[in-house]
Design a protein around this motif. Structure first.
Motif, PDB file in Angstrom:
ATOM      1  N   ARG A  38       0.813  -1.224   0.000  1.00  0.00           N
ATOM      2  CA  ARG A  38       0.000   0.000   0.000  1.00  0.00           C
ATOM      3  C   ARG A  38       0.844   1.270   0.000  1.00  0.00           C
ATOM      4  O   ARG A  38       0.472   2.294   0.569  1.00  0.00           O
ATOM      5  N   LYS A  39       1.974   1.173  -0.638  1.00  0.00           N
ATOM      6  CA  LYS A  39       2.814   2.343  -0.872  1.00  0.00           C
ATOM      7  C   LYS A  39       3.657   2.058  -2.109  1.00  0.00           C
ATOM      8  O   LYS A  39       3.986   0.904  -2.397  1.00  0.00           O
ATOM      9  N   PRO A  40       4.008   3.103  -2.874  1.00  0.00           N
ATOM     10  CA  PRO A  40       4.677   2.875  -4.158  1.00  0.00           C
ATOM     11  C   PRO A  40       6.106   2.365  -4.043  1.00  0.00           C
ATOM     12  O   PRO A  40       6.917   2.907  -3.290  1.00  0.00           O
ATOM     13  N   VAL A  41       6.358   1.301  -4.772  1.00  0.00           N
ATOM     14  CA  VAL A  41       7.701   0.760  -4.959  1.00  0.00           C
ATOM     15  C   VAL A  41       7.914   0.701  -6.468  1.00  0.00           C
ATOM     16  O   VAL A  41       7.064   0.185  -7.185  1.00  0.00           O
ATOM     17  N   GLN A  42       8.997   1.239  -6.969  1.00  0.00           N
ATOM     18  CA  GLN A  42       9.206   1.292  -8.417  1.00  0.00           C
ATOM     19  C   GLN A  42      10.575   0.766  -8.788  1.00  0.00           C
ATOM     20  O   GLN A  42      11.593   1.345  -8.425  1.00  0.00           O
ATOM     21  N   TRP A  43      10.580  -0.373  -9.498  1.00  0.00           N
ATOM     22  CA  TRP A  43      11.821  -0.928 -10.028  1.00  0.00           C
ATOM     23  C   TRP A  43      11.774  -0.913 -11.541  1.00  0.00           C
ATOM     24  O   TRP A  43      10.714  -0.949 -12.152  1.00  0.00           O
ATOM     25  N   GLY A  44      12.916  -0.879 -12.158  1.00  0.00           N
ATOM     26  CA  GLY A  44      12.984  -0.931 -13.616  1.00  0.00           C
ATOM     27  C   GLY A  44      12.551   0.370 -14.272  1.00  0.00           C
ATOM     28  O   GLY A  44      12.337   1.393 -13.625  1.00  0.00           O
ATOM     29  N   LEU A  45      12.435   0.311 -15.595  1.00  0.00           N
ATOM     30  CA  LEU A  45      12.016   1.445 -16.412  1.00  0.00           C
ATOM     31  C   LEU A  45      10.756   1.059 -17.185  1.00  0.00           C
ATOM     32  O   LEU A  45      10.419  -0.125 -17.274  1.00  0.00           O
ATOM     33  N   PRO A  46      10.028   2.032 -17.755  1.00  0.00           N
ATOM     34  CA  PRO A  46       8.769   1.688 -18.408  1.00  0.00           C
ATOM     35  C   PRO A  46       8.924   0.696 -19.563  1.00  0.00           C
ATOM     36  O   PRO A  46       9.914   0.737 -20.297  1.00  0.00           O
ATOM     37  N   VAL A  47       7.951  -0.164 -19.682  1.00  0.00           N
ATOM     38  CA  VAL A  47       7.898  -1.130 -20.779  1.00  0.00           C
ATOM     39  C   VAL A  47       7.383  -0.435 -22.037  1.00  0.00           C
ATOM     40  O   VAL A  47       7.753  -0.774 -23.156  1.00  0.00           O
ATOM     41  N   SER A  48       6.521   0.555 -21.834  1.00  0.00           N
ATOM     42  CA  SER A  48       5.870   1.247 -22.941  1.00  0.00           C
ATOM     43  C   SER A  48       5.952   2.760 -22.735  1.00  0.00           C
ATOM     44  O   SER A  48       5.769   3.243 -21.621  1.00  0.00           O
ATOM     45  N   VAL A  49       6.223   3.478 -23.818  1.00  0.00           N
ATOM     46  CA  VAL A  49       6.273   4.946 -23.785  1.00  0.00           C
ATOM     47  C   VAL A  49       5.498   5.500 -24.976  1.00  0.00           C
ATOM     48  O   VAL A  49       5.585   4.964 -26.080  1.00  0.00           O
ATOM     49  N   SER A  50       4.738   6.574 -24.727  1.00  0.00           N
ATOM     50  CA  SER A  50       4.077   7.304 -25.815  1.00  0.00           C
ATOM     51  C   SER A  50       4.857   8.587 -26.074  1.00  0.00           C
ATOM     52  O   SER A  50       5.069   9.380 -25.163  1.00  0.00           O
ATOM     53  N   PHE A  51       5.266   8.781 -27.308  1.00  0.00           N
ATOM     54  CA  PHE A  51       6.006   9.971 -27.714  1.00  0.00           C
ATOM     55  C   PHE A  51       5.136  10.777 -28.669  1.00  0.00           C
ATOM     56  O   PHE A  51       4.617  10.242 -29.640  1.00  0.00           O
ATOM     57  N   GLU A  52       4.969  12.043 -28.389  1.00  0.00           N
ATOM     58  CA  GLU A  52       4.072  12.895 -29.170  1.00  0.00           C
ATOM     59  C   GLU A  52       4.803  13.536 -30.358  1.00  0.00           C
ATOM     60  O   GLU A  52       5.625  14.423 -30.180  1.00  0.00           O
ATOM     61  N   PRO A  53       4.482  13.131 -31.606  1.00  0.00           N
ATOM     62  CA  PRO A  53       5.128  13.740 -32.772  1.00  0.00           C
ATOM     63  C   PRO A  53       4.756  15.207 -32.972  1.00  0.00           C
ATOM     64  O   PRO A  53       5.559  15.998 -33.429  1.00  0.00           O
ATOM     65  N   THR A  54       3.508  15.563 -32.637  1.00  0.00           N
ATOM     66  CA  THR A  54       3.051  16.931 -32.789  1.00  0.00           C
ATOM     67  C   THR A  54       1.728  17.126 -32.063  1.00  0.00           C
ATOM     68  O   THR A  54       1.005  16.166 -31.807  1.00  0.00           O
ATOM     69  N   THR A  55       1.418  18.389 -31.754  1.00  0.00           N
ATOM     70  CA  THR A  55       0.096  18.712 -31.223  1.00  0.00           C
ATOM     71  C   THR A  55      -0.826  19.241 -32.320  1.00  0.00           C
ATOM     72  O   THR A  55      -2.007  19.487 -32.082  1.00  0.00           O
TER      73      THR A  55
END
Length: 342
Positions: A38-55
């Protein structure tokens, strides 16, 4: 992450490396440990990323800040060198890269070069487009880029229905673009990109659900998927978008005629552990629901991605989510847990 059919799954699996598998194990285990503790533990890096080409976007869809030209943040184009620098930093761990957040990706003239660069790093690549720029040449370059998945937004089978949500759009251009992609996949004997029609189900197009399946079959796209619509003023639904078919709605109707989200918003969110979004100008935000980049967890022009992923801002946001997700504005209208992909 989105669903996959068999061929698409095989393609994704082919992108796995020991490094990416180990990273995935760390991310998944830290998520479940966080739930238990019940508290955040974060290991590793994201498996998925969204990159914005343009707005930028050529259409004016009524529930989209890009279409409404309603951003408070700047509009612009993702720069190729900045993109490459970020990918070089995280490509060993990154499995899935989505070239989309807001805007129309094909308006960025460097878009397909960025796809090619990520593909050469062995990353599964995907994008979402309104298909108005899928000319014969653009379709050929798309297939040659190595793009793994192409989502074509098509919310109607006739111009009259399509234009009600895709304001300013032309259904014939969308169909022509889809045909161009299918043609070049055959010409180049390529299994990718996996192409599917994404049909945003709203009240005015729900009668065309069977028709879009038939159209997809005639063109030769790989699959049709139906998506529920996010409505900002859902309580009263002023644009009358919420469909009458319950399974395609994110909302349920109260006895007084108003609507509430179906999702009960448990105090956890898988997205905050395995994925995130990067705007065209380098802002790192929690997820795709933060369309105006209000919750800025870091800036890649000042700090490396790896540092941002574990920085105090991220830790604080995950902690607040686990204490009271309903109190976070971008979570209040979230559809996580009520997907209607079919």
């Amino acid at each position: 992450m989105p669903q996959f059919n068999l061929n698409d799954t095989v393609n994704l699996i082919s992108k796995l490396t020991p490094f990416r598998i180990w990273n995935g194990v760390k991310v998944l285990s830290s998520y479940y440990i966080s739930i238990i503790a019940r508290k955040p533990v974060q290991w590793g890096l994201p498996v998925s990323v969204s990159f914005e080409p343009t707005t930028s976007c050529n259409l004016r869809c009524p529930e989209c800040p890009s279409g409404l030209r309603a951003f408070t943040r700047p509009t612009g184009m993702l720069q190729n060198d900045f993109f490459r620098q970020t990918i070089d930093d995280i490509h060993r761990e990154l499995l899935y890269l989505i070239f989309y957040f807001q805007g129309e990706p094909y308006l960025n003239t460097d878009f397909l070069e960025m796809v090619k660069y990520a593909s050469q790093k062995g990353i599964y690549t995907a994008t979402s487009t309104n298909a108005h720029y899928l000319t014969d040449e653009a379709a050929r370059k798309t297939v040659e880029s190595g793009l793994d998945r192409l989502i074509i937004s098509i919310d109607g089978t006739t111009q009259e229905t399509y234009k009600q949500y895709r304001v300013g759009g032309n259904i014939e251009k969308v169909i022509e673009g889809a045909k161009n992609i299918v043609k070049w996949k055959k010409e180049l004997k390529s299994k990718t990109p996996f192409v599917f029609f994404q049909f945003l189900v709203v009240k005015h197009n729900e009668h065309q659900i069977e028709e879009i399946k038939q159209l997809a079959k005639e063109i030769g796209v790989d699959e049709v998927r139906f998506k529920s619509a996010q409505v900002y003023d859902y309580e009263n639904d002023p644009n009358q978008l919420i469909p009458s078919i319950d399974k395609y709605s994110r909302y349920k109707k109260n006895s007084n005629g108003t609507y509430v989200p179906k999702n009960k918003l448990a105090n956890r969110c898988w997205k905050l552990w395995h994925a995130n979004v990067i705007t065209w100008d380098g802002l790192v935000v929690p997820c795709c629901f933060d369309k105006d980049a209000i919750h800025r967890l870091g800036n890649l022009k000042n700090e490396s991605f790896k540092n941002i992923w574990h920085n105090p801002n991220y830790k604080q946001f995950r902690s607040e989510l686990m204490k009271g997700r309903k109190n976070i504005d971008i979570c209040s209208n979230c559809s996580e847990g009520v997907s209607v992909w079919k």
